[in-house]
Design a protein around this motif. Structure first.
Motif, short mmCIF file in Angstrom:
data_model
loop_
_atom_site.label_atom_id
_atom_site.label_comp_id
_atom_site.label_asym_id
_atom_site.label_seq_id
_atom_site.Cartn_x
_atom_site.Cartn_y
_atom_site.Cartn_z
N PHE A 259 0.82 -1.20 0.00
CA PHE A 259 0.00 0.00 0.00
C PHE A 259 0.86 1.26 0.00
O PHE A 259 0.57 2.22 -0.71
CB PHE A 259 -0.95 -0.03 1.19
N LYS A 260 1.94 1.27 0.78
CA LYS A 260 2.80 2.45 0.78
C LYS A 260 3.62 2.55 -0.51
O LYS A 260 4.11 3.63 -0.84
CB LYS A 260 3.73 2.44 2.00
N ARG A 261 3.76 1.43 -1.26
CA ARG A 261 4.49 1.44 -2.52
C ARG A 261 3.62 1.80 -3.72
O ARG A 261 4.12 1.96 -4.83
CB ARG A 261 5.17 0.09 -2.74
N SER A 262 2.31 1.92 -3.49
CA SER A 262 1.43 2.34 -4.57
C SER A 262 1.82 3.74 -5.04
O SER A 262 2.10 4.62 -4.22
CB SER A 262 -0.03 2.36 -4.09
N PRO A 263 1.84 4.00 -6.36
CA PRO A 263 2.16 5.35 -6.85
C PRO A 263 1.21 6.41 -6.30
O PRO A 263 1.60 7.58 -6.17
CB PRO A 263 2.00 5.21 -8.37
N ILE A 264 -0.01 6.01 -5.95
CA ILE A 264 -0.97 6.95 -5.38
C ILE A 264 -0.48 7.45 -4.02
O ILE A 264 -0.76 8.58 -3.62
CB ILE A 264 -2.34 6.27 -5.26
N VAL A 265 0.30 6.62 -3.33
CA VAL A 265 0.88 7.00 -2.04
C VAL A 265 2.31 7.45 -2.20
O VAL A 265 2.70 8.54 -1.77
CB VAL A 265 0.80 5.81 -1.04
N ARG A 266 3.16 6.60 -2.81
CA ARG A 266 4.60 6.86 -2.88
C ARG A 266 4.92 8.10 -3.71
O ARG A 266 5.76 8.91 -3.31
CB ARG A 266 5.29 5.64 -3.49
N ASP A 267 4.28 8.27 -4.86
CA ASP A 267 4.61 9.37 -5.77
C ASP A 267 3.71 10.58 -5.60
O ASP A 267 4.17 11.72 -5.70
CB ASP A 267 4.55 8.87 -7.22
N ALA A 268 2.42 10.35 -5.37
CA ALA A 268 1.47 11.47 -5.29
C ALA A 268 1.10 11.83 -3.86
O ALA A 268 0.50 12.88 -3.64
CB ALA A 268 0.20 11.13 -6.08
N GLY A 269 1.47 10.98 -2.90
CA GLY A 269 1.08 11.25 -1.52
C GLY A 269 2.19 10.95 -0.54
O GLY A 269 3.36 11.24 -0.80
N SER A 270 1.85 10.32 0.58
CA SER A 270 2.82 10.01 1.62
C SER A 270 2.33 8.82 2.43
O SER A 270 1.12 8.67 2.67
CB SER A 270 3.02 11.21 2.54
N ALA A 271 3.27 7.98 2.86
CA ALA A 271 2.92 6.86 3.73
C ALA A 271 2.65 7.31 5.16
O ALA A 271 2.07 6.56 5.95
CB ALA A 271 4.05 5.83 3.72
N ASN A 272 3.04 8.52 5.51
CA ASN A 272 2.84 9.07 6.85
C ASN A 272 1.58 9.92 6.87
O ASN A 272 1.48 10.92 6.16
CB ASN A 272 4.05 9.91 7.27
N GLN A 273 0.62 9.50 7.66
CA GLN A 273 -0.68 10.16 7.70
C GLN A 273 -0.91 10.76 9.09
O GLN A 273 -0.80 10.06 10.10
CB GLN A 273 -1.78 9.15 7.40
N TRP A 274 -1.27 12.05 9.11
CA TRP A 274 -1.51 12.75 10.37
C TRP A 274 -2.96 13.22 10.43
O TRP A 274 -3.54 13.60 9.42
CB TRP A 274 -0.57 13.95 10.50
N PHE A 275 -3.51 13.20 11.64
CA PHE A 275 -4.89 13.61 11.85
C PHE A 275 -4.97 14.40 13.16
O PHE A 275 -4.22 14.14 14.09
CB PHE A 275 -5.82 12.40 11.97
N GLY A 276 -5.89 15.34 13.22
CA GLY A 276 -6.10 16.07 14.46
C GLY A 276 -7.50 16.63 14.54
O GLY A 276 -8.15 16.86 13.50
N ALA A 277 -7.98 16.84 15.76
CA ALA A 277 -9.33 17.39 15.94
C ALA A 277 -9.44 18.16 17.24
O ALA A 277 -8.79 17.81 18.24
CB ALA A 277 -10.38 16.28 15.91
N LEU A 278 -10.23 19.23 17.20
CA LEU A 278 -10.59 20.01 18.38
C LEU A 278 -12.10 20.10 18.42
O LEU A 278 -12.73 20.33 17.37
CB LEU A 278 -9.98 21.41 18.34
N GLY A 279 -12.70 19.94 19.58
CA GLY A 279 -14.15 19.99 19.61
C GLY A 279 -14.74 20.16 20.99
O GLY A 279 -14.03 20.27 21.99
N VAL A 280 -16.06 20.17 21.00
CA VAL A 280 -16.83 20.29 22.23
C VAL A 280 -17.89 19.20 22.25
O VAL A 280 -18.34 18.71 21.21
CB VAL A 280 -17.51 21.67 22.37
N ALA A 281 -18.30 18.80 23.45
CA ALA A 281 -19.35 17.80 23.60
C ALA A 281 -20.21 18.14 24.81
O ALA A 281 -19.76 18.83 25.73
CB ALA A 281 -18.74 16.40 23.76
N TYR A 282 -21.44 17.66 24.79
CA TYR A 282 -22.33 17.87 25.92
C TYR A 282 -22.97 16.55 26.31
O TYR A 282 -23.52 15.83 25.46
CB TYR A 282 -23.43 18.88 25.59
N THR A 283 -22.87 16.21 27.59
CA THR A 283 -23.44 14.97 28.11
C THR A 283 -24.69 15.28 28.94
O THR A 283 -24.63 16.07 29.88
CB THR A 283 -22.41 14.22 28.96
N PHE A 284 -25.80 14.65 28.60
CA PHE A 284 -27.06 14.84 29.32
C PHE A 284 -27.19 13.84 30.45
O PHE A 284 -26.74 12.71 30.33
CB PHE A 284 -28.25 14.67 28.36
#
Length: 284
Positions: A259-284
């Motif tokens: 999967f990391k050797r696919s041209p879609i990843v190796r040439d056009a993208g990256s094998a290293n994937q980062w994610f982040g989120a900030l948010g709020v929640a309410y519990t009843f």
């Protein structure tokens, strides 16, 4: 009282995990007060995610979510899927077994593609995935009476003839409240995908090569990626069991093998994937 604090703290903070769109964000099934009262938590996040799995371009998207319990049955959203536990939670039981059903979708390469070569490969159809999960979790294991450790395996299969394949995800999960208002946790998971999934998202046909300039590539089923996620949740009310809370979560995912050797990843993208989120929640 300790059992109630542990379980309701976990329930409130599990929503935080499910709000994040990164793979591997955990959502345990033992969350909820021991008296089996019906509960509901709603929330929203702003998340930064790759434009597709394997991309090196990012975008910001909203992340609404819902979690709750009705008649002892836990339910929650996780990424773009909905999960419902068929085994009702037993009041006061610190060992929780889960067996449930799941339904969802995924949006990789269906919209928002920025890379010009991948865009020339064309947009993909959106799958509809159905399946289930099984798991076990224990409260009060390592640091205190309140921490929770669990393992879970989920299986989802496309029934809309998009990738027409399956995704199996084992996960290890741990979380603990540091106080009545602060919770931290982490998750490690991996995705094993079928051959049709692998080819649908990561192969390049000769026609695709002519259109995009990416090398022709074919691959088979296997382990697609491994991910780890950390999070922190803080209750503005001073009590994670009720009221408003804010959270931050981040995840790193590594594409593996073919999967990391696919041209879609190796040439056009990256094998290293980062994610982040900030948010709020309410519990009843």
């Amino acid at each position: 009282m300790k059992s109630m604090l542990a379980r309701r703290t976990v329930r409130a903070t599990i929503l935080v995990c499910s709000l994040a769109v990164a793979p591997g964000v955990f959502a345990q099934d033992n969350a909820g007060p021991p008296d089996n009262d019906d509960t509901l938590t709603i929330g929203a996040a702003a998340a930064i995610v790759p434009t597709y799995e394997g991309s090196d371009d990012y975008r910001i998207i909203p992340g609404p979510a819902i979690r709750g319990k009705i008649s002892g049955h836990n339910f929650y959203t996780r990424q773009s899927a909905f999960y419902f536990d068929l085994i009702p939670e037993k009041p006061g039981n610190n060992l929780d077994l889960s067996l449930g059903v799941a339904a969802g979708t995924r949006f990789s390469r269906t919209r928002g593609i920025k890379d010009p070569q991948v865009k020339l490969l064309g947009k993909l159809d959106t799958p509809i995935e159905l399946g289930g999960f099984v798991g076990i979790a224990k409260t009060g294991v390592i640091t205190s009476d309140y921490d929770t450790i669990g393992v879970r395996v989920s299986y989802l299969r496309d029934v809309a003839n998009a990738h027409d394949s399956y995704v199996i995800q084992p996960a290890f999960e741990y979380g603990t409240p540091l106080s009545q208002s602060l919770y931290v946790g982490f998750d490690v998971s991996a995705d094993y995908v079928g051959s049709s999934y692998a080819r649908y998202y990561y192969s390049v046909s000769p026609a695709g090569t002519a259109a995009s300039g990416l090398a022709t590539y074919d691959l088979d089923k296997g382990w697609k990626n491994i991910s780890t996620t950390v999070l922190a949740n803080y209750a503005l009310s001073g009590d994670l069991r009720t009221g408003w809370s804010v959270f931050a979560t981040g995840s790193y995912s590594k594409m593996l093998g073919e999967f990391k050797r696919s041209p879609i990843v190796r040439d056009a993208g990256s094998a290293n994937q980062w994610f982040g989120a900030l948010g709020v929640a309410y519990t009843f």
